[in-house]
Enzyme design. Structure first.
Site, PDB file in Angstrom:
ATOM      1  N   LYS A  39       0.844  -1.209   0.000  1.00  0.00           N
ATOM      2  CA  LYS A  39       0.000   0.000   0.000  1.00  0.00           C
ATOM      3  C   LYS A  39       0.874   1.253   0.000  1.00  0.00           C
ATOM      4  CE  LYS A  39      -0.300  -0.154   5.040  1.00  0.00           C
ATOM      5  NZ  LYS A  39      -1.074  -0.657   6.169  1.00  0.00           N
ATOM      6  N   TYR A 269      14.574  31.079   6.298  1.00  0.00           N
ATOM      7  CA  TYR A 269      13.391  31.857   6.685  1.00  0.00           C
ATOM      8  C   TYR A 269      13.326  32.010   8.199  1.00  0.00           C
ATOM      9  CZ  TYR A 269      11.443  31.156   1.997  1.00  0.00           C
ATOM     10  OH  TYR A 269      11.229  31.154   0.648  1.00  0.00           O
TER      11      TYR A 269
HETATM   12  C1  LIG Z   1      -0.355  -1.567   6.905  1.00  0.00           C
HETATM   13  C2  LIG Z   1      -0.971  -2.808   7.339  1.00  0.00           C
HETATM   14  C3  LIG Z   1      -0.201  -3.961   7.510  1.00  0.00           C
HETATM   15  C4  LIG Z   1       1.303  -3.949   7.424  1.00  0.00           C
HETATM   16  O1  LIG Z   1       1.842  -3.407   8.610  1.00  0.00           O
HETATM   17  P1  LIG Z   1       3.406  -3.311   8.867  1.00  0.00           P
HETATM   18  O2  LIG Z   1       3.521  -2.825  10.255  1.00  0.00           O
HETATM   19  O3  LIG Z   1       3.944  -2.328   7.879  1.00  0.00           O
HETATM   20  O4  LIG Z   1       3.981  -4.655   8.663  1.00  0.00           O
HETATM   21  C5  LIG Z   1      -0.865  -5.130   7.806  1.00  0.00           C
HETATM   22  N1  LIG Z   1      -2.212  -5.179   7.940  1.00  0.00           N
HETATM   23  C6  LIG Z   1      -2.976  -4.079   7.811  1.00  0.00           C
HETATM   24  C7  LIG Z   1      -4.446  -4.182   7.983  1.00  0.00           C
HETATM   25  C8  LIG Z   1      -2.389  -2.853   7.514  1.00  0.00           C
HETATM   26  O5  LIG Z   1      -3.162  -1.774   7.394  1.00  0.00           O
END
Ligand SMILES: *Cc1c(COP(=O)(O)O)cnc(C)c1O
Length: 376
Positions: A39, A269
């Site tokens: 993702k 800045y």
């Molecule tokens: C993002 C996510 C993961 C992965 O988590 P990590 O800590 O990056 O391994 C797994 N399950 C769900 C539902 C997530 O949203």
């Protein structure tokens, strides 16, 4: 090399991504399926490229947050199963079938709607039902009887997975993980007792697998962070890690200008940094629009000429000023490392996150789209 043409770019090691994935597979053993979470553009690493690497390693499952993210992967020719974990809009149901995406379902009402869609479209879509065991985010929190009734009533959609998500898996001072595991187990038992066989049962992401919480592995684990080489630092007395992974991403920026400032010069800045002595500075071709957090103003560091070099003054949108006193030989056009390693000096996303008051995930996802990705 492609690198030298960019103001700022990240280099991603395909070999390291593959090695991290293999390390996860080895840690959990052959009987546990490993779903790679890609993702948010694979946490900034590039979802299409990372998915290709994982498929090359034999991955059968990937996960994204949205239907949009899944469609991008399908259009790039990714064929592994894809779980959409961040919720689907009703108007996206047709795309689930068209692009072979599998939704996580988060309420009994939504299950009814998906089932209705399956009935009218004639498309028996598979789904994974997410149980809220205590994160209080997405997921079903109803009594088991109500859940079972809704699953029985949904005769067109196909239940393929039961899942939940942990809130505190790296925190060994908290009872929350044990409680969530127990609640989930109880729910799984209710399904078994009702004679419903669920092919995939999953709850563990990186921390629960890295710290060896085997009771959470079930038939599939869902690592994201670990694929990119990170495990959250533990709280409390953590057991030994069962997973060894390394960062796969290096982030560099070029020096646009080197100049010597006199004592008393105000930098950036707001004039928030004043040179206490004459200082050589470098102006970097990257700023907060590239993902260098503004919070790193006067506190962050980069690696310049193999040494840590402090960020001076405020990080600007496209430019960041660093102290080159220790790296006086660097000149315009040379590169510094924003995240990565030069010799034995390294800066990883967790160290940067600490300085920026955030978490490593946020640093990785924050590297913006205009920073070119180069795969090595
Ligand atoms: C993002 C996510 C993961 C992965 O988590 P990590 O800590 O990056 O391994 C797994 N399950 C769900 C539902 C997530 O949203």
């Amino acid at each position: 090399m492609a690198g030298p043409h960019f103001r700022s770019h990240v280099e991603i090691s395909r070999a390291q991504i593959a090695a991290n994935y293999r390390a996860v597979r080895q840690a959990v053993g052959g009987h546990v399926e490993v779903l790679g979470v890609v993702k948010a553009d694979a946490y900034g690493h590039g979802a299409v490229e990372v998915s290709r690497v994982l498929e090359g390693e034999g991955a059968r499952w990937l996960a994204v947050s949205s239907v949009d993210e899944g469609v991008v992967l399908r259009n790039a020719g990714i064929r592994a199963r894809i779980l959409v974990m961040g919720g689907c809009l009703r108007c996206e149901y047709p795309a689930l079938g068209e692009y072979a995406l599998t939704p996580a379902i988060h309420s009994l009402e939504e299950l009814g709607e998906l089932d209705g869609y399956c009935r009218t479209s004639g498309d028996a879509l598979p789904y994974h039902l997410k149980i809220d065991t205590g994160l209080s985010r997405l997921g079903v929190r109803d009594p088991h009887a109500a859940i079972l009734e809704a699953v029985h009533a949904a005769r067109h959609a196909r239940l393929e997975g039961l899942m939940t998500h942990l809130a505190s898996a790296a925190d060994h001072t908290s009872p929350q993980t044990g409680e969530q595991c127990a609640l989930f187990e109880c729910c799984c038992r209710a399904f078994r007792d009702a004679g419903i066989r669920v092919p995939l049962v999953h709850m563990a992401s990186t921390n629960a697998l890295a710290y060896g919480r085997r009771e959470s592995w079930h038939s599939m684990v869902r690592p994201g962070h670990a694929i990119y080489g990170y495990v959250s630092p533990p709280r409390g007395q953590a057991p030994a890690r069962v997973l060894d992974v390394r960062p796969a991403l290096t982030w560099k920026a070029r020096i646009l200008l080197v100049k010597d400032l006199p004592e008393g010069a105000l930098v950036g800045y707001g004039g928030s940094w004043r040179a206490p002595y004459p200082v050589r500075v470098g102006i970097l071709a990257a700023g907060y629009a590239d993902g260098i957090f503004h919070r790193l103003s006067n506190r962050g560091k980069v690696i310049a000429g193999g040494k840590l070099a402090p960020i001076l003054g405020t990080v600007a949108m496209d430019l960041t000023t660093v102290d080159l006193s220790q790296a006086g030989h660097l000149k315009a056009g040379d590169e510094v490392t924003l995240l990565g390693r030069e010799g034995d000096v390294s800066l990883d996303a967790q160290q940067i996150a600490k300085l920026a008051g955030t978490i490593s995930y946020n640093i990785l996802c924050g590297i913006s789209a205009r920073v070119r990705r180069v795969y090595v």
